[in-house]
Motif scaffolding. Sequence first.
Motif, mmCIF file in Angstrom:
data_model
loop_
_atom_site.group_PDB
_atom_site.id
_atom_site.type_symbol
_atom_site.label_atom_id
_atom_site.label_comp_id
_atom_site.label_asym_id
_atom_site.label_seq_id
_atom_site.Cartn_x
_atom_site.Cartn_y
_atom_site.Cartn_z
ATOM 1 N N TRP A 163 0.824 -1.210 0.000
ATOM 2 C CA TRP A 163 0.000 0.000 0.000
ATOM 3 C C TRP A 163 0.851 1.251 0.000
ATOM 4 O O TRP A 163 2.038 1.204 0.341
ATOM 5 C CB TRP A 163 -0.988 -0.021 1.168
ATOM 6 C CG TRP A 163 -0.405 0.314 2.500
ATOM 7 C CD1 TRP A 163 0.272 -0.527 3.333
ATOM 8 C CD2 TRP A 163 -0.438 1.577 3.143
ATOM 9 N NE1 TRP A 163 0.660 0.133 4.449
ATOM 10 C CE2 TRP A 163 0.227 1.437 4.371
ATOM 11 C CE3 TRP A 163 -0.980 2.824 2.801
ATOM 12 C CZ2 TRP A 163 0.395 2.497 5.253
ATOM 13 C CZ3 TRP A 163 -0.829 3.872 3.690
ATOM 14 C CH2 TRP A 163 -0.153 3.709 4.899
ATOM 15 N N ARG A 173 -6.384 13.252 7.750
ATOM 16 C CA ARG A 173 -7.405 12.501 7.021
ATOM 17 C C ARG A 173 -8.430 11.966 8.011
ATOM 18 O O ARG A 173 -8.086 11.564 9.127
ATOM 19 C CB ARG A 173 -6.775 11.333 6.260
ATOM 20 C CG ARG A 173 -5.902 11.776 5.099
ATOM 21 C CD ARG A 173 -5.211 10.576 4.486
ATOM 22 N NE ARG A 173 -6.162 9.730 3.780
ATOM 23 C CZ ARG A 173 -6.322 8.434 4.000
ATOM 24 N NH1 ARG A 173 -5.604 7.819 4.901
ATOM 25 N NH2 ARG A 173 -7.207 7.756 3.323
ATOM 26 N N VAL A 175 -9.826 9.359 8.922
ATOM 27 C CA VAL A 175 -9.725 7.896 8.939
ATOM 28 C C VAL A 175 -9.064 7.500 10.251
ATOM 29 O O VAL A 175 -8.101 8.140 10.676
ATOM 30 C CB VAL A 175 -8.866 7.404 7.745
ATOM 31 C CG1 VAL A 175 -8.592 5.918 7.853
ATOM 32 C CG2 VAL A 175 -9.540 7.726 6.419
ATOM 33 N N GLY A 176 -9.567 6.473 10.885
ATOM 34 C CA GLY A 176 -9.021 6.049 12.179
ATOM 35 C C GLY A 176 -7.741 5.254 12.047
ATOM 36 O O GLY A 176 -7.127 5.221 10.980
ATOM 37 N N PRO A 179 -5.533 -1.739 11.457
ATOM 38 C CA PRO A 179 -4.572 -2.804 11.777
ATOM 39 C C PRO A 179 -3.617 -3.045 10.611
ATOM 40 O O PRO A 179 -3.823 -2.526 9.512
ATOM 41 C CB PRO A 179 -5.462 -4.022 12.017
ATOM 42 C CG PRO A 179 -6.767 -3.722 11.394
ATOM 43 C CD PRO A 179 -6.899 -2.239 11.278
ATOM 44 N N PRO B 149 0.508 2.588 16.816
ATOM 45 C CA PRO B 149 -0.677 2.784 15.962
ATOM 46 C C PRO B 149 -0.471 3.980 15.037
ATOM 47 O O PRO B 149 0.307 4.880 15.337
ATOM 48 C CB PRO B 149 -1.788 3.053 16.976
ATOM 49 C CG PRO B 149 -1.109 3.579 18.191
ATOM 50 C CD PRO B 149 0.296 3.040 18.186
ATOM 51 N N GLN B 150 -1.152 3.952 13.907
ATOM 52 C CA GLN B 150 -0.990 4.996 12.897
ATOM 53 C C GLN B 150 -2.358 5.474 12.467
ATOM 54 O O GLN B 150 -3.147 4.693 11.956
ATOM 55 C CB GLN B 150 -0.294 4.413 11.668
ATOM 56 C CG GLN B 150 0.985 3.705 11.971
ATOM 57 C CD GLN B 150 2.169 4.480 11.508
ATOM 58 O OE1 GLN B 150 2.224 5.700 11.702
ATOM 59 N NE2 GLN B 150 3.102 3.825 10.873
ATOM 60 N N ARG B 151 -2.643 6.738 12.628
ATOM 61 C CA ARG B 151 -3.913 7.279 12.155
ATOM 62 C C ARG B 151 -3.933 7.308 10.632
ATOM 63 O O ARG B 151 -2.997 7.801 10.019
ATOM 64 C CB ARG B 151 -4.111 8.690 12.679
ATOM 65 C CG ARG B 151 -5.186 8.817 13.743
ATOM 66 C CD ARG B 151 -5.438 10.251 14.072
ATOM 67 N NE ARG B 151 -6.419 10.835 13.157
ATOM 68 C CZ ARG B 151 -7.738 10.725 13.324
ATOM 69 N NH1 ARG B 151 -8.212 10.080 14.352
ATOM 70 N NH2 ARG B 151 -8.571 11.265 12.448
ATOM 71 N N GLY B 152 -5.004 6.796 10.037
ATOM 72 C CA GLY B 152 -5.174 6.883 8.594
ATOM 73 C C GLY B 152 -4.251 5.984 7.798
ATOM 74 O O GLY B 152 -4.181 6.078 6.585
ATOM 75 N N ARG B 153 -3.537 5.091 8.474
ATOM 76 C CA ARG B 153 -2.608 4.191 7.798
ATOM 77 C C ARG B 153 -2.759 2.791 8.359
ATOM 78 O O ARG B 153 -3.233 2.622 9.467
ATOM 79 C CB ARG B 153 -1.166 4.631 8.088
ATOM 80 C CG ARG B 153 -0.816 5.947 7.504
ATOM 81 C CD ARG B 153 0.156 6.670 8.384
ATOM 82 N NE ARG B 153 0.437 7.976 7.798
ATOM 83 C CZ ARG B 153 1.393 8.191 6.911
ATOM 84 N NH1 ARG B 153 2.203 7.220 6.576
ATOM 85 N NH2 ARG B 153 1.552 9.376 6.380
ATOM 86 N N PHE B 154 -2.301 1.822 7.579
ATOM 87 C CA PHE B 154 -2.207 0.465 8.102
ATOM 88 C C PHE B 154 -1.014 0.417 9.046
ATOM 89 O O PHE B 154 0.051 0.951 8.732
ATOM 90 C CB PHE B 154 -2.024 -0.545 6.974
ATOM 91 C CG PHE B 154 -3.186 -0.594 6.013
ATOM 92 C CD1 PHE B 154 -4.417 -1.092 6.409
ATOM 93 C CD2 PHE B 154 -3.044 -0.143 4.713
ATOM 94 C CE1 PHE B 154 -5.491 -1.136 5.535
ATOM 95 C CE2 PHE B 154 -4.113 -0.169 3.822
ATOM 96 C CZ PHE B 154 -5.335 -0.670 4.241
ATOM 97 N N ALA B 155 -1.201 -0.195 10.195
ATOM 98 C CA ALA B 155 -0.107 -0.281 11.169
ATOM 99 C C ALA B 155 1.023 -1.147 10.624
ATOM 100 O O ALA B 155 0.783 -2.098 9.886
ATOM 101 C CB ALA B 155 -0.624 -0.860 12.476
ATOM 102 N N GLN B 157 2.610 -3.676 11.576
ATOM 103 C CA GLN B 157 2.345 -4.623 12.655
ATOM 104 C C GLN B 157 3.154 -5.898 12.510
ATOM 105 O O GLN B 157 3.215 -6.697 13.432
ATOM 106 C CB GLN B 157 0.840 -4.925 12.619
ATOM 107 C CG GLN B 157 0.316 -5.728 13.756
ATOM 108 C CD GLN B 157 -1.202 -5.860 13.680
ATOM 109 O OE1 GLN B 157 -1.891 -5.020 13.108
ATOM 110 N NE2 GLN B 157 -1.727 -6.912 14.254
#
Lengths: 264, 264
Positions: A163, A173, A175-176, A179, B149-155, B157
Amino acid sequence: MFPVHLPDIREITNFLTGEDPFFLFSGDCLGFLHSLPDSCVDAVVTDPPYSSGGRTSSERTTRSTTAKYQQSDTKRKYVDFDGDSRDQRGYLAWCALWLAECYRVAKPGAPIVVFTDWRQLPITTDAVQAGSWTWRGIAAWDKTRSCRPQRGRFAAQCEFMVWGSKGAMPADRNVGTLPGVFTHPVKSADKHHLTGKPSRLMSDVVQIAEPGAIILDPFAGSGTTLVAAIEQGYRAIGCEWGSENTDIVRNRALEALALKNGGR
Amino acid sequence: MFPVHLPDIREITNFLTGEDPFFLFSGDCLGFLHSLPDSCVDAVVTDPPYSSGGRTSSERTTRSTTAKYQQSDTKRKYVDFDGDSRDQRGYLAWCALWLAECYRVAKPGAPIVVFTDWRQLPITTDAVQAGSWTWRGIAAWDKTRSCRPQRGRFAAQCEFMVWGSKGAMPADRNVGTLPGVFTHPVKSADKHHLTGKPSRLMSDVVQIAEPGAIILDPFAGSGTTLVAAIEQGYRAIGCEWGSENTDIVRNRALEALALKNGGR
DNA sequence: AGACTAGGTGAATCGAATT
DNA sequence: GAATTCGATTCACCTAGTC
């Protein structure tokens, strides 16, 4: 000769400027993308053919997708699909092409999510960047142990999402936090295409888009991305090659829409 | 000038032909690998420095590993480590070097597991293949949401394991079916090195080796691979650069051994 | 129960080029 | 011309969890 079927630009403009929940084109992906205007979609989420099955070049090119990806003793039949027979260089070149078109068509800051398997993951990161996108990470779809087990090996238990974004991603943005691993077993009842993804997986993944976004999927397959987008309140625009698959997509999208409107 | 410290070949031979549970060398990885004979280890499991922190070359090269990988408000301090400041081409070249040496040192059919993060994953698959290994897959370490954690992004992880083998892998290896995803949260109580892996993760991963195997880890770090190997009944041979880290490894390995022998 | 799984392997078979 | 080799292709079977 196949009849060359080009998208109707007025139809596309109507969709982009209007309120319709989805637009589906049946035909070639590059031709379709080419007829979209600049900076018109808010996100790209797609699952292209991987071209990864088979040990030899001839296994990849001559065998049908069913023969490549389905066990010989499986009774259920899926629709075969095209475009799964490229070699590594061809795959990179082809991905770079459609990814560059997606880039043009996306708004600045738009996120992109491209599915791939472990064999094509490095090539896919190259292709995303070749298409001018900023690569931002790899998320994983964990199929759990509902994949084929292998003695003495690590199971091929994940598919991956490469991504990124069109340039900078604004910090504000709407958006929360998302994962980085999505755990969803493969369920044959929820599989409408040989390589179809679970609907809950796609519902989770489309959350990368901001509320109200138009989400583009140039490889609709059986339409799981479109269905998930519609269900989650986004608008969706997609394309699929085969007419048989396109019919499946359209029916599933209309069903999702009816369900959503009926549920109000 | 640092004193050049070369491994004692007799000590290594003693370990390889004897019964000692582990051998640890403190010094340069390539020098160490160079002094090992051909085809003497049964598996390679390692976690090299990723060289991926920092957006610019100067951030990578001038900042200490603590500055790169630790949040500024963290109180706990880890030992800094070297070899984490290469650019992409340099990282590929360097990995190809030690991977090729590992290949020479491994027995035919031996499995290899190399840890990496998402940024270096494509380069690592290239390097493994450049070192003559057959690339066989990507396994994932799911840190769960114990990552930032990342706001608006995939972590971010996951970290990843690029794995493969020295040539063909016999189907009748005395190894069961292994998962492709290993889920283990990061616990600071179980972290003896800035980039250390959970011991249970490593205990799971070393199962790729056949019973009684000698497992090589050329980047022992804080020795979690060695400890896991000893605990699981394998023999282990490793190398670590800094003397401070090497002391940590030796103590942990001896502890694991005492625990194992005491538990009999 | 029984079917399913974006697998992987080695044995058997078939075909074409070479000796 | 018959025998042999090599390569490409097909086929059967292994695996264990999930529904």
